[in-house]
Design an enzyme around this catalytic site. Structure first.
Site, PDB file in Angstrom:
ATOM      1  CG  MET A 169     -16.976 -15.960  -1.844  1.00 26.03           C
ATOM      2  SD  MET A 169     -16.359 -14.463  -1.092  1.00 26.03           S
ATOM      3  CE  MET A 169     -17.128 -14.526   0.499  1.00 26.03           C
ATOM      4  CG  HIS A 223     -22.678 -22.750  -0.529  1.00 30.22           C
ATOM      5  ND1 HIS A 223     -22.119 -22.805   0.714  1.00 30.22           N
ATOM      6  CD2 HIS A 223     -22.482 -21.485  -0.971  1.00 30.22           C
ATOM      7  CE1 HIS A 223     -21.588 -21.635   1.016  1.00 30.22           C
ATOM      8  NE2 HIS A 223     -21.804 -20.808   0.012  1.00 30.22           N
ATOM      9  CG  ASP A 268     -25.650 -13.410   1.067  1.00 30.68           C
ATOM     10  OD1 ASP A 268     -25.269 -12.858   2.106  1.00 30.68           O
ATOM     11  OD2 ASP A 268     -25.312 -14.567   0.760  1.00 30.68           O
TER      12      ASP A 268
HETATM   13  O1  PAF Z   1     -22.401 -14.877  -1.940  1.00 34.43           O
HETATM   14  C1  PAF Z   1     -21.195 -15.124  -2.131  1.00 34.43           C
HETATM   15  O2  PAF Z   1     -20.660 -16.172  -1.751  1.00 34.43           O
HETATM   16  C2  PAF Z   1     -20.324 -14.099  -2.855  1.00 34.43           C
HETATM   17  O3  PAF Z   1     -20.696 -12.808  -2.505  1.00 34.43           O
HETATM   18  C3  PAF Z   1     -20.306 -14.297  -4.368  1.00 34.43           C
HETATM   19  C4  PAF Z   1     -21.683 -14.092  -4.986  1.00 34.43           C
HETATM   20  C5  PAF Z   1     -19.801 -15.685  -4.700  1.00 34.43           C
HETATM   21  C6  PAF Z   1     -19.348 -13.283  -5.007  1.00 34.43           C
HETATM   22  O4  PAF Z   1     -18.060 -13.426  -4.533  1.00 34.43           O
END
Ligand code: PAF
Length: 285
Positions: A30, A37, A152
């Site tokens: 996102m 990331h 997550d």
């Molecule tokens: O983890 C995230 O950033 C979001 O939940 C994802 C997997 C990109 C889905 O929108």
């Protein structure tokens, strides 16, 4: 690096890669990218010829009173970081192309059971939104590999279940949580914390590690353990949403024979909801 916002050109370039026999790795995000990331992107880079990163703040996974509007959007900065890592395509679709008939009319994907517990109980509809967007993005990018952060943890399990249940032809990889030096799991939402809250926040990780130590030393009175640490977090200024100890593979409450456990937590500091988890593997005697 190409930045593509429309679905048709993405499909066109996808076809070219396929004809050239390229292996494709995908990192859905996102945006507001942090080191966590970037580690996913580095893993993706190692696994494939082509790396695609999507940046889409998905309205379907936000609840009515959540932070969709204020969620940080830093596209330019994100693209600079991704280019430096050798990403091939950044896909930045518009909400109107992703949900052309609106959210109410949108066909959805929901993984039953696992989507309704723990975070799913606190955020009804959240995992439906996640599964739906990830399924749609998989259909657009058609990757061979996809990478998600273990921070997550429940999201990762939901996605693995969806991929298996719907016989999707790709491999899902979990990547270890990236942490600041003081243990705080990196998250785009850490940016919401005041200086004072930022000082308090690493207690979440400390408490999880202490619970893990207790379990490794043989404590099995989980509800007492959870109650004690919930009170401690609340006395430090958190509003604890949940602390839970679950079976790492199924996320169900563990039985005596289960040895792969995960401690999961969510807690508010002011308006900011932080989540984290730690896995515990028990040695068989
Ligand atoms: O983890 C995230 O950033 C979001 O939940 C994802 C997997 C990109 C889905 O929108």
């Amino acid at each position: 690096m190409q930045v593509i916002s429309d679905i048709l050109p993405l499909r066109a370039i996808r076809r070219e890669w396929q004809l050239a026999g390229k292996v494709i790795a995908f990192v859905p995000t996102m945006g507001n990218l942090h080191q966590g990331h970037l580690q996913l992107v580095e893993q993706a880079r190692k696994a494939a010829d082509i790396v695609v990163v999507s940046i889409f703040v998905n309205p379907m996974q936000f609840g009515a009173n959540e932070d969709l509007e204020s969620y940080p959007r830093t596209l330019e900065q994100d693209c600079t970081a991704l280019e430096a890592l050798g990403v091939d395509v950044v896909f930045t679709p518009k909400a109107s192309d992703i949900y052309p008939r609106g959210l109410e009319q949108q066909t959805f994907v929901e993984v039953p059971g696992i989507s309704y517990m723990i975070c799913g109980a606190s955020r009804p509809g959240h995992f439906r939104g996640v599964a739906t967007i990830v399924c749609k993005l998989f259909n657009m990018v058609q990757p061979n590999h996809a990478f998600f952060g273990e921070k997550d943890f429940q999201q990762l399990q939901v996605i693995k279940a969806m991929v298996s249940d719907l016989s999707m032809n790709l491999q899902v990889h979990g990547v270890a949580t990236a942490r600041d030096k003081d243990g705080l799991a990196l998250s785009s939402r850490n940016g919401y914390l005041s200086a004072e809250q930022r000082q308090i926040a690493p207690n979440l990780y400390r408490v999880m590690m202490e619970i893990a130590d207790h379990i490794e030393l043989g404590r099995r009175d989980f509800s007492k353990l959870i109650q004690g640490y919930t009170e401690e977090l609340n006395s430090l200024g958190f509003k604890t949403d949940y602390i839970d100890i679950r079976c790492a593979d199924t996320l169900l409450p563990p039985g005596h024979e289960d040895s792969n456990l995960v401690i999961l937590m969510a807690a508010f500091l002011g308006k900011t909801r932080l989540i984290d988890n730690v896995s515990v593997s028990l040695q068989s005697e």
